[in-house]
Design a protein around this motif. Structure first.
Motif, PDB file in Angstrom:
ATOM      1  N   ASN A 199       0.827  -1.205   0.000  1.00 15.17           N
ATOM      2  CA  ASN A 199       0.000   0.000   0.000  1.00 15.17           C
ATOM      3  C   ASN A 199       0.863   1.258   0.000  1.00 15.17           C
ATOM      4  O   ASN A 199       2.024   1.237   0.431  1.00 15.17           O
ATOM      5  N   GLU A 200       0.266   2.336  -0.494  1.00 18.62           N
ATOM      6  CA  GLU A 200       0.947   3.623  -0.484  1.00 18.62           C
ATOM      7  C   GLU A 200       1.097   4.106   0.962  1.00 18.62           C
ATOM      8  O   GLU A 200       0.238   3.849   1.808  1.00 18.62           O
ATOM      9  N   PRO A 201       2.180   4.807   1.282  1.00 19.61           N
ATOM     10  CA  PRO A 201       2.353   5.325   2.646  1.00 19.61           C
ATOM     11  C   PRO A 201       1.282   6.358   2.988  1.00 19.61           C
ATOM     12  O   PRO A 201       0.843   7.131   2.132  1.00 19.61           O
ATOM     13  N   LEU A 202       0.873   6.359   4.236  1.00 16.05           N
ATOM     14  CA  LEU A 202      -0.137   7.294   4.722  1.00 16.05           C
ATOM     15  C   LEU A 202       0.527   8.324   5.626  1.00 16.05           C
ATOM     16  O   LEU A 202       1.268   7.970   6.548  1.00 16.05           O
ATOM     17  N   HIS A 203       0.253   9.582   5.361  1.00 14.96           N
ATOM     18  CA  HIS A 203       0.740  10.663   6.213  1.00 14.96           C
ATOM     19  C   HIS A 203      -0.349  10.949   7.248  1.00 14.96           C
ATOM     20  O   HIS A 203      -1.478  11.297   6.894  1.00 14.96           O
ATOM     21  N   CYS A 204      -0.019  10.806   8.520  1.00 12.50           N
ATOM     22  CA  CYS A 204      -1.019  10.874   9.589  1.00 12.50           C
ATOM     23  C   CYS A 204      -0.721  12.026  10.546  1.00 12.50           C
ATOM     24  O   CYS A 204       0.440  12.284  10.879  1.00 12.50           O
ATOM     25  N   LEU A 205      -1.776  12.679  10.977  1.00 11.68           N
ATOM     26  CA  LEU A 205      -1.667  13.774  11.940  1.00 11.68           C
ATOM     27  C   LEU A 205      -2.717  13.550  13.023  1.00 11.68           C
ATOM     28  O   LEU A 205      -3.920  13.582  12.753  1.00 11.68           O
ATOM     29  N   VAL A 206      -2.250  13.316  14.256  1.00 15.08           N
ATOM     30  CA  VAL A 206      -3.142  13.072  15.389  1.00 15.08           C
ATOM     31  C   VAL A 206      -3.226  14.339  16.228  1.00 15.08           C
ATOM     32  O   VAL A 206      -2.201  14.928  16.583  1.00 15.08           O
ATOM     33  N   MET A 207      -4.443  14.749  16.526  1.00 12.19           N
ATOM     34  CA  MET A 207      -4.649  15.970  17.296  1.00 12.19           C
ATOM     35  C   MET A 207      -5.734  15.767  18.342  1.00 12.19           C
ATOM     36  O   MET A 207      -6.476  14.778  18.315  1.00 12.19           O
ATOM     37  N   GLU A 208      -5.811  16.712  19.243  1.00 13.10           N
ATOM     38  CA  GLU A 208      -6.809  16.687  20.303  1.00 13.10           C
ATOM     39  C   GLU A 208      -8.217  16.700  19.724  1.00 13.10           C
ATOM     40  O   GLU A 208      -8.504  17.416  18.766  1.00 13.10           O
ATOM     41  N   LYS A 209      -9.096  15.900  20.316  1.00 16.40           N
ATOM     42  CA  LYS A 209     -10.509  15.996  19.987  1.00 16.40           C
ATOM     43  C   LYS A 209     -11.136  16.998  20.948  1.00 16.40           C
ATOM     44  O   LYS A 209     -11.162  16.787  22.160  1.00 16.40           O
ATOM     45  N   ILE A 210     -11.620  18.093  20.416  1.00 12.20           N
ATOM     46  CA  ILE A 210     -12.183  19.150  21.251  1.00 12.20           C
ATOM     47  C   ILE A 210     -13.602  18.766  21.647  1.00 12.20           C
ATOM     48  O   ILE A 210     -14.486  18.637  20.799  1.00 12.20           O
ATOM     49  N   GLU A 211     -13.800  18.564  22.940  1.00 13.86           N
ATOM     50  CA  GLU A 211     -15.117  18.203  23.452  1.00 13.86           C
ATOM     51  C   GLU A 211     -15.960  19.461  23.607  1.00 13.86           C
ATOM     52  O   GLU A 211     -15.501  20.475  24.128  1.00 13.86           O
ATOM     53  N   GLY A 212     -17.183  19.376  23.147  1.00  7.00           N
ATOM     54  CA  GLY A 212     -18.072  20.517  23.260  1.00  7.00           C
ATOM     55  C   GLY A 212     -19.163  20.452  22.217  1.00  7.00           C
ATOM     56  O   GLY A 212     -19.553  19.371  21.760  1.00  7.00           O
ATOM     57  N   ILE A 213     -19.640  21.605  21.813  1.00 11.07           N
ATOM     58  CA  ILE A 213     -20.729  21.703  20.847  1.00 11.07           C
ATOM     59  C   ILE A 213     -20.388  22.803  19.858  1.00 11.07           C
ATOM     60  O   ILE A 213     -19.855  23.855  20.237  1.00 11.07           O
ATOM     61  N   ASN A 214     -20.647  22.561  18.570  1.00 13.03           N
ATOM     62  CA  ASN A 214     -20.355  23.606  17.597  1.00 13.03           C
ATOM     63  C   ASN A 214     -21.414  24.703  17.687  1.00 13.03           C
ATOM     64  O   ASN A 214     -22.512  24.496  18.216  1.00 13.03           O
ATOM     65  N   LEU A 215     -21.087  25.880  17.185  1.00 18.45           N
ATOM     66  CA  LEU A 215     -21.960  27.040  17.374  1.00 18.45           C
ATOM     67  C   LEU A 215     -23.302  26.893  16.663  1.00 18.45           C
ATOM     68  O   LEU A 215     -24.305  27.461  17.106  1.00 18.45           O
ATOM     69  N   SER A 216     -23.339  26.145  15.586  1.00 14.99           N
ATOM     70  CA  SER A 216     -24.608  25.922  14.901  1.00 14.99           C
ATOM     71  C   SER A 216     -25.559  25.116  15.784  1.00 14.99           C
ATOM     72  O   SER A 216     -26.728  25.478  15.962  1.00 14.99           O
ATOM     73  N   ASP A 217     -25.050  24.022  16.354  1.00 16.58           N
ATOM     74  CA  ASP A 217     -25.878  23.209  17.248  1.00 16.58           C
ATOM     75  C   ASP A 217     -26.190  23.961  18.538  1.00 16.58           C
ATOM     76  O   ASP A 217     -27.272  23.803  19.113  1.00 16.58           O
ATOM     77  N   TRP A 218     -25.236  24.771  19.000  1.00 17.88           N
ATOM     78  CA  TRP A 218     -25.473  25.550  20.220  1.00 17.88           C
ATOM     79  C   TRP A 218     -26.643  26.511  20.036  1.00 17.88           C
ATOM     80  O   TRP A 218     -27.493  26.644  20.920  1.00 17.88           O
ATOM     81  N   MET A 219     -26.693  27.172  18.887  1.00 22.84           N
ATOM     82  CA  MET A 219     -27.796  28.094  18.617  1.00 22.84           C
ATOM     83  C   MET A 219     -29.134  27.361  18.606  1.00 22.84           C
ATOM     84  O   MET A 219     -30.138  27.858  19.132  1.00 22.84           O
ATOM     85  N   GLU A 220     -29.158  26.169  18.024  1.00 27.45           N
ATOM     86  CA  GLU A 220     -30.413  25.431  17.886  1.00 27.45           C
ATOM     87  C   GLU A 220     -30.818  24.723  19.176  1.00 27.45           C
ATOM     88  O   GLU A 220     -31.978  24.788  19.591  1.00 27.45           O
ATOM     89  N   GLN A 221     -29.868  24.064  19.823  1.00 28.17           N
ATOM     90  CA  GLN A 221     -30.200  23.193  20.946  1.00 28.17           C
ATOM     91  C   GLN A 221     -30.122  23.884  22.306  1.00 28.17           C
ATOM     92  O   GLN A 221     -30.825  23.487  23.238  1.00 28.17           O
ATOM     93  N   VAL A 222     -29.272  24.884  22.426  1.00 27.49           N
ATOM     94  CA  VAL A 222     -29.054  25.527  23.721  1.00 27.49           C
ATOM     95  C   VAL A 222     -29.680  26.914  23.783  1.00 27.49           C
ATOM     96  O   VAL A 222     -30.282  27.289  24.783  1.00 27.49           O
ATOM     97  N   HIS A 223     -29.562  27.664  22.710  1.00 24.43           N
ATOM     98  CA  HIS A 223     -29.979  29.068  22.731  1.00 24.43           C
ATOM     99  C   HIS A 223     -31.333  29.299  22.079  1.00 24.43           C
ATOM    100  O   HIS A 223     -31.741  30.442  21.865  1.00 24.43           O
TER     101      HIS A 223
END
Length: 426
Positions: A90-114
């Protein structure tokens, strides 16, 4: 590319595919019990070698920038978060691991919270300031996000509940519901300030002693210098405390979806001009130049302004009308809680031409810093006296009165009637 359950680098176990980004995929992975996000880049063999090298280089630069920037508004990348993984055949895969930000996006926040209600001006200013600061950090490292919109902006879960207009907000200065790191930082700032003030006090005493012992010293000038240093330190502390209080009250925002991020140099911008940049189009948030295949730093500024419009109107900018002559978005009538000063800045940030927008994030932040003073002047200048109710004109009550009124009208005199009588005006 990979399959659920597969383990990479003997430490990252793939959980599920959550999206696609350019030449790759985005996966949720388990790293020693912590859920993280892994971007995988696989460059197809069909593209030319030069273009392949450029794609890989940009991906590596993105990893480098995110590893350097330890900002609460950006996902964290560990030093070993970028690696190349390959297996036989298989072709080599370039991988980048980063933090998963826990929370809610602003679109869902407007609909579900606000409850799809517009946010108030104070909150709009706080979030606008945060977004401009975050983008400013990226721009300093020659990065353009290109895909800013409410769904790509997260409200971290540690502070999300404080931003609910229906919920009780935490008082300023409280550490409750703050991430441990932020609480520790504020404690350290207070301790640092106390140490600085103590050192200043000690210095003052030693200077006073030296002044008595040694002729030629000028205690007034020395004390003035010390007072200036202390004032600078106090001002820095007040600024830090104010920013911390705002983030605690309204929550900490963070950007996600860096699949669209481009490492930008002047040379690259010239090479990119005229080429297709429309793969990351988001109607209502994408700048006009991106529709033409061009990108600039002001493209992010445009998207931030459109995001604020969405928050203060509770309307998607793509559904709002535009002025047929100027092409400006017509949104102010849906945001009466926003002052003219702030509205003017937002309109300038989303001007049709990039050169008509603020050219640096520092310019925007400086104008926001002076915002309160400007608004106070504006409010005073727009205050008006209560209108005096107009006198009621009474109509004639009887045919006789009507005839008299008609007769007076012929002689160009006006007659007013009140309580069943008439009285000619003199």
């Amino acid at each position: 590319m990979i399959n659920p359950g597969q383990i990479l680098q003997q430490q990252y176990q793939a959980i599920q595919l959550i999206g696609y980004c350019g030449f790759g995929q985005t996966w949720e992975v388990d790293h020693s019990g912590t859920i993280k996000i892994m971007k995988i880049l696989q460059v197809p063999r069909a593209i030319e070698d030069e273009e392949m090298d450029q794609v890989i280089s940009l991906f590596e630069q993105e990893a480098k920038v995110l590893k350097q920037l330890h900002e609460p508004g950006l996902p964290k990348v560990e030093p070993q978060g970028y690696f190349i993984w390959s297996e036989a055949g298989n072709e080599p895969l370039h991988c980048l691991v980063m933090e998963k930000i826990e929370g809610i996006n602003l679109s869902d926040w407007m609909e579900q919270v606000h409850d799809n209600q517009p946010i108030e001006e104070e909150q709009a200013i706080a979030w606008l300031t945060q977004l401009v600061e975050i983008i400013g950090k990226l721009h300093q490292h020659h990065c353009i996000h290109r895909a800013l919109k409410p769904r790509n902006i997260m409200l971290r879960s540690s502070t999300a509940e404080n931003s609910n207009h229906n919920g009780a907000k935490q008082p300023s200065g409280s550490y409750r519901n703050l991430p441990t790191e932020e609480a520790s930082q504020q404690t350290n700032r207070k301790a640092s300030r106390a140490n600085n003030l103590s050192s200043i006090s000690i210095t003052e005493k030693s200077v006073a002693q030296q002044t008595v012992a040694q002729p030629g010293n000028h205690p007034e000038k020395t004390r003035e210098t010390l007072d200036q240093k202390q004032e600078v330190e106090n001002e820095k502390y007040r600024t830090d405390h104010q920013q911390h209080s705002q983030k605690q009250k309204w929550g900490q925002l963070a950007l996600i979806d860096f699949g669209a991020t481009k490492q930008v140099t002047e040379t690259y911008l010239r090479q990119f001009e005229g080429k297709d940049a429309t793969e990351m189009i988001s109607q209502g948030y994408t700048s006009p130049e991106q529709y033409e295949g061009k990108i600039t730093r002001q493209s992010d500024v445009f998207a931030i302004a459109r995001t604020i419009v969405y928050l203060v109107t509770a309307q998607d900018p793509g559904n709002l009308p535009t002025d047929p002559q100027s092409g400006r978005l017509m949104w102010r009538h849906r945001a009466n809680q926003i002052s003219k000063t702030l509205a003017d800045l937002i309109d300038e940030m989303m001007a049709n031409l990039p050169q008509c927008r603020p050219q640096t994030t520092e310019d925007i932040l400086e104008r926001l810093a002076n915002y309160n003073q400007q608004v106070q002047v504006e409010v005073k200048s727009t205050q008006k006296k209560q209108p005096v109710p107009a006198k009621k004109n009474y109509l004639p009550d009887s045919p006789l009165q009507q005839k008299i009124l008609n007769f007076k009208g012929k002689s160009q005199e006006t007659t007013q009637f009140h309580a069943g009588t008439f009285r000619p005006n003199s």
